[in-house]
Structures are given as C-alpha cells and as structure tokens.
Design a protein around this motif. Sequence first.
Motif, short mmCIF file in Angstrom:
data_model
loop_
_atom_site.label_atom_id
_atom_site.label_comp_id
_atom_site.label_asym_id
_atom_site.label_seq_id
_atom_site.Cartn_x
_atom_site.Cartn_y
_atom_site.Cartn_z
N ARG A 55 0.83 -1.20 0.00
CA ARG A 55 0.00 0.00 0.00
C ARG A 55 0.87 1.26 0.00
NH1 ARG A 55 -3.57 -2.89 4.24
NH2 ARG A 55 -5.29 -3.71 2.99
N LEU A 56 1.92 1.24 0.84
CA LEU A 56 2.79 2.41 0.93
C LEU A 56 3.53 2.67 -0.38
CD1 LEU A 56 4.33 1.82 4.48
CD2 LEU A 56 2.61 3.53 3.87
N LEU A 57 4.05 1.60 -1.00
CA LEU A 57 4.86 1.76 -2.20
C LEU A 57 4.03 2.17 -3.42
CD1 LEU A 57 7.21 -1.32 -1.72
CD2 LEU A 57 7.88 1.09 -1.63
N ASN A 58 2.73 1.96 -3.36
CA ASN A 58 1.85 2.36 -4.46
C ASN A 58 1.01 3.58 -4.12
OD1 ASN A 58 2.15 0.22 -6.66
ND2 ASN A 58 1.91 -1.03 -4.82
N SER A 59 1.34 4.25 -3.01
CA SER A 59 0.55 5.38 -2.55
C SER A 59 0.95 6.68 -3.24
CB SER A 59 0.70 5.55 -1.03
OG SER A 59 0.11 6.74 -0.59
N ASN A 60 -0.03 7.57 -3.42
CA ASN A 60 0.26 8.91 -3.94
C ASN A 60 0.26 9.95 -2.83
OD1 ASN A 60 -2.41 9.16 -3.30
ND2 ASN A 60 -3.12 9.57 -5.39
N GLY A 61 0.19 9.50 -1.56
CA GLY A 61 0.27 10.42 -0.44
C GLY A 61 -1.06 10.92 0.07
N GLU A 62 -2.15 10.36 -0.41
CA GLU A 62 -3.47 10.81 0.03
C GLU A 62 -3.99 9.91 1.15
OE1 GLU A 62 -5.86 11.21 -3.47
OE2 GLU A 62 -4.67 12.88 -4.25
N GLU A 63 -4.50 8.73 0.82
CA GLU A 63 -5.02 7.85 1.88
C GLU A 63 -3.89 7.27 2.73
OE1 GLU A 63 -7.82 3.86 2.48
OE2 GLU A 63 -7.33 4.56 0.46
N TRP A 64 -2.84 6.80 2.05
CA TRP A 64 -1.67 6.25 2.73
C TRP A 64 -0.47 7.14 2.47
CZ3 TRP A 64 -1.96 1.88 5.75
CH2 TRP A 64 -3.15 1.15 5.66
N PRO A 65 0.48 7.22 3.42
CA PRO A 65 1.68 8.04 3.16
C PRO A 65 2.49 7.50 1.98
CG PRO A 65 1.50 7.48 5.49
CD PRO A 65 0.48 6.64 4.77
N ARG A 66 3.09 8.41 1.24
CA ARG A 66 4.03 8.02 0.20
C ARG A 66 5.40 7.82 0.86
NH1 ARG A 66 5.83 8.42 -5.05
NH2 ARG A 66 7.87 9.41 -5.31
N VAL A 67 6.18 6.86 0.39
CA VAL A 67 7.51 6.63 0.94
C VAL A 67 8.58 7.03 -0.07
CG1 VAL A 67 6.88 4.84 2.60
CG2 VAL A 67 7.44 4.19 0.26
N GLU A 68 9.66 7.63 0.45
CA GLU A 68 10.80 8.02 -0.37
C GLU A 68 12.09 7.62 0.36
OE1 GLU A 68 9.03 12.02 -2.56
OE2 GLU A 68 10.64 12.18 -1.08
N PHE A 69 13.14 7.37 -0.42
CA PHE A 69 14.42 6.94 0.13
C PHE A 69 15.54 7.82 -0.42
CE2 PHE A 69 11.63 3.34 0.05
CZ PHE A 69 11.88 2.64 1.22
N ASN A 70 16.39 8.33 0.46
CA ASN A 70 17.60 9.02 0.04
C ASN A 70 18.55 7.98 -0.55
OD1 ASN A 70 20.35 10.08 0.17
ND2 ASN A 70 19.51 11.76 1.37
N LYS A 71 18.76 8.04 -1.87
CA LYS A 71 19.51 6.98 -2.56
C LYS A 71 20.95 6.89 -2.08
CE LYS A 71 18.60 8.41 -6.75
NZ LYS A 71 18.55 8.45 -8.25
#
Length: 241
Positions: A198-214
Amino acid sequence: AHVLGEDYIADMRRTMPDFIFNTEILNIKPQSVEGGFYNGLSIQRHGYNMYDNNYLESRGFKVLNDTINCLQDADIDRSLPLRIGLDYGDRINCLTVAQQLPDNTPAKKKIRFLKNLYVTAPAMLADLANQFIEYYRPLPRKEVYMNADPQGTKGVANSYDTWNQDFANRLRKAGWKVIDVSRRKYPAHMAKYLLWNRLLNSNGEEWPRVEFNKHNCKELLISMLQAPAEEKRGRIGKDKK
C-alpha cells in the motif's frame, strides 16, 4: 582502473559485500528479485538525492578530511523529530532513520527514509549508537521516536538493562529525548507485506508516500530489492533462507 589502480579495486572486492561492490565499483544498477517481498519498490520512483550543496561548497576541499555528518543532507526537516527502526543480530546491528512529514506539507503525507547505519561484528550495539550520535550531533532538535526489534527486550551482558534500554540510554546521555514506541512482538509477515505494498503504491493521500535518500540508504534499498517472498498456506512471507 587507471586512476585508482588494480590494487585498490582488488581490495574493495575483498572487503565489500557483493551487492555493494557491484553498485559502487562496477556501477551495475541493482535489480529487484522477481516476486520480491517489496515488489512495488522502484529506485527511479521512490529514490532521490538531496545534498546541501551550499554547505559542501563552503567547506571546499576541507570536506574531504571532515567527519561527514548530517549537515550535508538537505532532506531533513529540522522542525520534526527523527524516527528510527532498530534491528539486532549476532553478525550485524542496523538502524534506519526516517521522518514522517505532516499533511500540511506540499508533499501531502510522506515518510522519508533519510539514512541507514549498521555495524558488523566485532563492533557492537554501542558502536551503532555512537554512529548515530556523531552523524546527527549538529541537529538543534534532538528528539527521536525509537521503534526497536522486539528481541531487544532481552538483557545485555553485565547490565540490568535490555538492549533497547541500553541503546536509548546512550542517546539520552548524548542529549537526546528518546520516546520508545517499540512493540512487544513482531507483526505478521502477511500484514507487513500488505502494508508495504500500500505504501509503495501510494500517492500520499489515503496512505503516506515513501521516499528513500539513494545516497544515504544504499544498503537498505539493495536489501529490500533483493528480499524474496514465499507463500506458505496461502499467506505471503519473507523468504529468509
């Protein structure tokens, strides 16, 4: 090879894990395993680089001799606490550092993974705590939410403290306010699998979006991309073989 020499590359091959050598030295982009546990993860979609170039340029060549710390990172919200996840083991102790950005930011809901840290045997948990303390020493707000491995409720040798307590106490002695939000037992793999997808496919609305400092989360990203899944009795779990 012409610049660094064959001896240097041979030394890196001898000391680096295979995945790190392939990405750092051979410049081979890490690929995800087919049917992986984090099968929605994409470095292109979820990864970013964010340096504080003004700080780095102000140091000039001196930065080469400096102890690198969080002043080089432009992705930290200094008004928010840090959130760390701790995992213990006989051969490796590791942690991830993240921040949960509030809904009123332009990014909507977001969980940003800022950095991973780890030590391998014979280094111990105290060494991992020191790494964290030194890297984030310049932060003005020293507040952290600690979510530690349930295994950390075990005692530490020659101490009345558990691993979790020992780690938290080391941070407190360095001036950190530590809020321990650790669970007493592991969540089921199936629950983690569903949550992460769910998190990895989220756009930041219902579920938080996740990002990683590469740059700061190289080992974390490679570990997640290479984590296979297995099905047992109709449920998905992480294959740890």
